[in-house]
Write a protein that holds these residues in place. Structure first.
Motif, PDB file in Angstrom:
ATOM      1  N   ILE A  24       9.653   7.732   6.117  1.00  0.00           N
ATOM      2  CA  ILE A  24       8.637   8.613   5.759  1.00  0.00           C
ATOM      3  C   ILE A  24       8.540   9.940   6.842  1.00  0.00           C
ATOM      4  O   ILE A  24       8.746  11.156   6.661  1.00  0.00           O
ATOM      5  N   VAL A  25       8.282   9.386   8.083  1.00  0.00           N
ATOM      6  CA  VAL A  25       7.979  10.159   9.262  1.00  0.00           C
ATOM      7  C   VAL A  25       9.425  10.997   9.866  1.00  0.00           C
ATOM      8  O   VAL A  25       9.647  12.215   9.804  1.00  0.00           O
ATOM      9  N   LEU A  36      -0.772  11.905   5.311  1.00  0.00           N
ATOM     10  CA  LEU A  36      -1.150  11.599   6.861  1.00  0.00           C
ATOM     11  C   LEU A  36      -2.138  10.697   7.088  1.00  0.00           C
ATOM     12  O   LEU A  36      -2.031   9.774   7.615  1.00  0.00           O
ATOM     13  N   THR A  37      -3.247  11.113   5.964  1.00  0.00           N
ATOM     14  CA  THR A  37      -4.519  10.098   6.269  1.00  0.00           C
ATOM     15  C   THR A  37      -4.357   8.744   5.850  1.00  0.00           C
ATOM     16  O   THR A  37      -4.570   7.832   6.372  1.00  0.00           O
ATOM     17  N   VAL A  38      -3.638   8.615   4.496  1.00  0.00           N
ATOM     18  CA  VAL A  38      -3.166   7.258   4.191  1.00  0.00           C
ATOM     19  C   VAL A  38      -2.394   6.372   5.226  1.00  0.00           C
ATOM     20  O   VAL A  38      -2.632   5.078   5.651  1.00  0.00           O
ATOM     21  N   LEU A  39      -1.415   6.922   5.893  1.00  0.00           N
ATOM     22  CA  LEU A  39      -0.499   6.474   6.683  1.00  0.00           C
ATOM     23  C   LEU A  39      -1.248   6.095   8.077  1.00  0.00           C
ATOM     24  O   LEU A  39      -1.223   4.836   8.654  1.00  0.00           O
ATOM     25  N   VAL A  40      -1.987   6.976   8.686  1.00  0.00           N
ATOM     26  CA  VAL A  40      -2.643   6.821   9.884  1.00  0.00           C
ATOM     27  C   VAL A  40      -3.766   5.756   9.605  1.00  0.00           C
ATOM     28  O   VAL A  40      -4.224   4.911  10.430  1.00  0.00           O
ATOM     29  N   GLY A  41      -4.376   5.740   8.518  1.00  0.00           N
ATOM     30  CA  GLY A  41      -5.574   4.662   7.975  1.00  0.00           C
ATOM     31  C   GLY A  41      -4.888   3.536   8.062  1.00  0.00           C
ATOM     32  O   GLY A  41      -5.450   2.390   8.586  1.00  0.00           O
ATOM     33  N   GLY A  42      -3.669   3.176   7.395  1.00  0.00           N
ATOM     34  CA  GLY A  42      -2.901   2.024   7.309  1.00  0.00           C
ATOM     35  C   GLY A  42      -2.529   1.622   8.577  1.00  0.00           C
ATOM     36  O   GLY A  42      -2.815   0.211   9.059  1.00  0.00           O
ATOM     37  N   ILE A  43      -2.097   2.240   9.467  1.00  0.00           N
ATOM     38  CA  ILE A  43      -1.586   1.912  10.757  1.00  0.00           C
ATOM     39  C   ILE A  43      -2.833   1.348  11.557  1.00  0.00           C
ATOM     40  O   ILE A  43      -2.693   0.443  12.366  1.00  0.00           O
ATOM     41  N   GLY A  44      -3.963   2.259  11.444  1.00  0.00           N
ATOM     42  CA  GLY A  44      -4.960   1.855  12.501  1.00  0.00           C
ATOM     43  C   GLY A  44      -5.643   0.623  11.989  1.00  0.00           C
ATOM     44  O   GLY A  44      -6.175  -0.463  12.587  1.00  0.00           O
ATOM     45  N   LEU A  45      -5.762   0.118  10.578  1.00  0.00           N
ATOM     46  CA  LEU A  45      -6.145  -1.007  10.231  1.00  0.00           C
ATOM     47  C   LEU A  45      -5.296  -2.163  10.620  1.00  0.00           C
ATOM     48  O   LEU A  45      -5.651  -3.286  10.930  1.00  0.00           O
ATOM     49  N   GLU A  46      -3.974  -1.909  10.768  1.00  0.00           N
ATOM     50  CA  GLU A  46      -3.113  -2.894  11.026  1.00  0.00           C
ATOM     51  C   GLU A  46      -3.051  -3.093  12.686  1.00  0.00           C
ATOM     52  O   GLU A  46      -3.155  -4.163  13.020  1.00  0.00           O
ATOM     53  N   TYR A  47      -3.371  -1.980  13.285  1.00  0.00           N
ATOM     54  CA  TYR A  47      -3.352  -2.221  14.746  1.00  0.00           C
ATOM     55  C   TYR A  47      -4.567  -2.764  15.349  1.00  0.00           C
ATOM     56  O   TYR A  47      -4.287  -3.695  16.293  1.00  0.00           O
ATOM     57  N   PHE A  48      -5.401  -2.489  14.872  1.00  0.00           N
ATOM     58  CA  PHE A  48      -7.048  -2.986  15.171  1.00  0.00           C
ATOM     59  C   PHE A  48      -7.480  -4.396  14.478  1.00  0.00           C
ATOM     60  O   PHE A  48      -8.649  -4.769  14.687  1.00  0.00           O
ATOM     61  N   HIS A  49      -6.361  -5.009  13.804  1.00  0.00           N
ATOM     62  CA  HIS A  49      -6.494  -6.349  13.005  1.00  0.00           C
ATOM     63  C   HIS A  49      -7.792  -6.244  12.286  1.00  0.00           C
ATOM     64  O   HIS A  49      -8.396  -7.361  12.018  1.00  0.00           O
ATOM     65  N   VAL A  50      -8.149  -4.857  11.814  1.00  0.00           N
ATOM     66  CA  VAL A  50      -8.980  -5.047  10.457  1.00  0.00           C
ATOM     67  C   VAL A  50      -8.594  -5.657   9.332  1.00  0.00           C
ATOM     68  O   VAL A  50      -9.239  -6.485   8.790  1.00  0.00           O
ATOM     69  N   PHE A  51      -7.237  -5.305   8.984  1.00  0.00           N
ATOM     70  CA  PHE A  51      -6.752  -5.720   7.699  1.00  0.00           C
ATOM     71  C   PHE A  51      -5.223  -5.602   7.771  1.00  0.00           C
ATOM     72  O   PHE A  51      -4.837  -4.439   8.033  1.00  0.00           O
ATOM     73  N   LYS A  52      -4.682  -6.595   7.589  1.00  0.00           N
ATOM     74  CA  LYS A  52      -2.936  -6.435   7.787  1.00  0.00           C
ATOM     75  C   LYS A  52      -2.527  -6.093   6.384  1.00  0.00           C
ATOM     76  O   LYS A  52      -2.349  -6.993   5.778  1.00  0.00           O
ATOM     77  N   ILE A  53      -2.370  -4.831   6.259  1.00  0.00           N
ATOM     78  CA  ILE A  53      -1.727  -4.191   5.140  1.00  0.00           C
ATOM     79  C   ILE A  53      -0.252  -4.447   4.923  1.00  0.00           C
ATOM     80  O   ILE A  53       0.128  -4.520   3.812  1.00  0.00           O
ATOM     81  N   SER A  54       0.283  -4.810   5.930  1.00  0.00           N
ATOM     82  CA  SER A  54       1.916  -5.264   5.797  1.00  0.00           C
ATOM     83  C   SER A  54       1.605  -6.382   4.868  1.00  0.00           C
ATOM     84  O   SER A  54       2.971  -6.759   4.328  1.00  0.00           O
TER      85      SER A  54
END
Length: 490
Positions: free
Chosen positions: A76-77, A173-191
């Motif tokens: 996408i990017v 952009l909001t969805v992508l940044v939100g998903g990356i943020g959740l994954e990076y800070f171990h809040v929720f592993k969207i992967s």
């Protein structure tokens, strides 16, 4: 009708005035395409066995499915910055008895024929063949492969929407940044759920209907959006828009250079292509993170000097390489005025120098990596102001390819204004900072390398007038050839 459209496209391609001029660029791009295709093919053929060797207890298909989210994110990017959306000259067709729907279907169909859509096939198809050869269920593998193709095409039409609508861009952009943020800070592993969903295409072949539905929905949305503005009045009528004005009177203190500086600032503010380049140059600020966070580059200080130059040189490299092509649409008018060529060039130098200084100030967070790193960035900024700026202006004397300011093309992939000479001019820009740093570093120490790199820039600033005089002579010599070249419409 499709045959006629294809015939028109081919004739427009080979008969265009820029066909032969851009032949060199097309050859380079073809080589790049072959290179990345070979890499993708190698990954597709070797991924199964690499995963089996590295993780013998894991199922390669599960592992690949779990990591495909990152591939699609990159896709996408990458598309947003690099994919040039196809266009079609619709004005002549609108007055002919040709169905609007046929034209729009053809336009959307052109987006499918793209290297960005073909590249994943070089990975996914070989990987799928190897899966089948290793005993995986044939129907499940074909469902998995077909689903990935539908997802890839869905990303293609999503990119089309992103480029056509700011609202869609900000939502994605909001969805992508939100998903990356959740994954990076171990809040929720969207992967994990996404990986399970992709693997589900193999376990439940009927699930392939879901990405197909997504693709059809995106196609219909794109079709309706294009058709909503597909009217002759919209094409031929001139849009009236209010132009924002700003008080740039403070630039009058620069004397005869003031009008040129005002013109450049307005050019960047009001036109699509310069805005894109400005955005790209801002991204160069993060270039150093790739190198300064990697321990292996500590053993290659010359590469660090190269990275330090790039941190503050984004605008100089991306915008500066197209001087004076930015002014090509009114260059003849500029040259008919009673002004000194040196004044024109000096205004460009000040513009580049000021942006380098601003970039250096914005690079202050690099202090986190230590004073040595920040000192190298400071030396790179001095080198950009004192030497790279003059190399850039010298290259401009050899660049006689016009630029259309409001062509909405990708800043990275748009080759308008590109000249093979720029590739040669880029060599000293990249090699000199490494050379000026590495020789004193090798003979004395790290600090000596930083001082030498910074000193080379300071000397360039001291002899600014001399360099500008020499460059002015080159511009004067080719003045009329440049005017003639800019008068040719592509």
């Amino acid at each position: 009708m499709i045959k006629h459209f294809l015939s028109f496209e081919w004739k427009q391609f080979v008969r265009a005035s820029y066909f032969k001029k851009g032949l060199f660029v097309k050859i380079i791009l073809a080589l790049v395409v072959l290179y990345f295709s070979a890499i993708a093919l190698g990954l597709g053929l070797g991924a199964f066995y690499i995963i089996k060797k590295a993780m013998p207890e894991s199922d390669p298909l599960v592992v690949v499915s779990n990591y495909l989210m990152y591939w699609f994110l990159f896709d996408i990017v990458f598309r947003f910055f690099m994919q040039q959306l196809p266009v079609i000259n619709v004005k002549p067709l609108m007055v002919l008895p040709v169905s609007r729907n046929q034209i729009i279907h053809f336009l959307l169909g052109k987006t499918i024929i793209s290297f960005f859509n073909a590249l994943p096939l070089f990975m996914f198809i070989p990987f799928s063949v190897i899966l089948i050869l290793n005993g995986y269920n044939v129907l499940g593998v074909l469902s998995w492969l077909t689903g990935l193709i539908f997802i890839t095409l869905s990303i293609n039409f999503t990119n089309f929407l992103i480029n056509k609508s700011n609202t869609v861009f900000y939502v994605v952009l909001t969805v992508l940044v939100g998903g990356i943020g959740l994954e990076y800070f171990h809040v929720f592993k969207i992967s994990q759920p996404l990986g399970a969903a992709i693997y589900g295409l193999y376990k439940f072949p009927l699930a392939v209907i879901l990405p197909l539905v997504l693709l059809l929905v995106l196609y219909v949305v794109n079709f309706k959006q294009v058709r909503s503005g597909f009217y002759l009045d919209d094409v031929v009528s001139k849009k009236i828009k209010e132009v924002e004005t700003s008080d740039l009177s403070w630039l009058d203190r620069f004397g005869t250079m003031g009008p040129f500086l005002k013109n450049d600032i307005k050019l960047i503010w009001r036109n699509a292509r310069p805005k894109q380049v400005l955005m790209v140059s801002f991204m160069f600020l993060f270039y150093g993170v790739i190198f300064f966070t990697n321990e292996k580059y500590e053993q290659m200080p010359a590469i660090l000097a190269f990275a330090a130059m790039f941190v503050t040189g984004g605008f100089l490299i991306s915008f500066g390489q197209l001087i004076p092509s930015w002014d090509s649409e009114y260059y003849k008018l500029l040259m008919s005025q009673n002004i000194k060529y040196k004044t024109y060039l000096e205004s460009k130098w000040y513009l580049l120098a000021v942006v380098v200084v601003i970039s250096f100030i914005l690079s202050t967070p690099y202090l986190y990596f230590g004073w040595k790193t920040y000192g190298m960035i400071a030396a790179g900024a001095l080198f950009n102001i004192g030497l790279n700026s003059f190399i850039t202006l010298f290259g401009g004397a050899l660049n006689r390819t016009p630029v259309e300011l409001n062509v909405k093309a990708k800043a990275f992939s748009n080759m308008q204004g590109f000249n093979p000479t720029q590739m040669l001019i880029a060599i000293p820009k990249l090699v000199l900072p490494m050379l000026f740093f590495y020789v004193p570093y090798k003979l004395i120490n790290f600090e000596a390398g930083i001082i030498a790199l910074g000193l080379s820039g300071i000397l360039g600033i001291v002899f600014k007038s001399f360099f500008l005089n020499q460059i002015e002579k080159i511009y004067q010599k080719g003045k009329y050839n440049t005017i003639k070249a800019y008068a040719q419409k592509h």
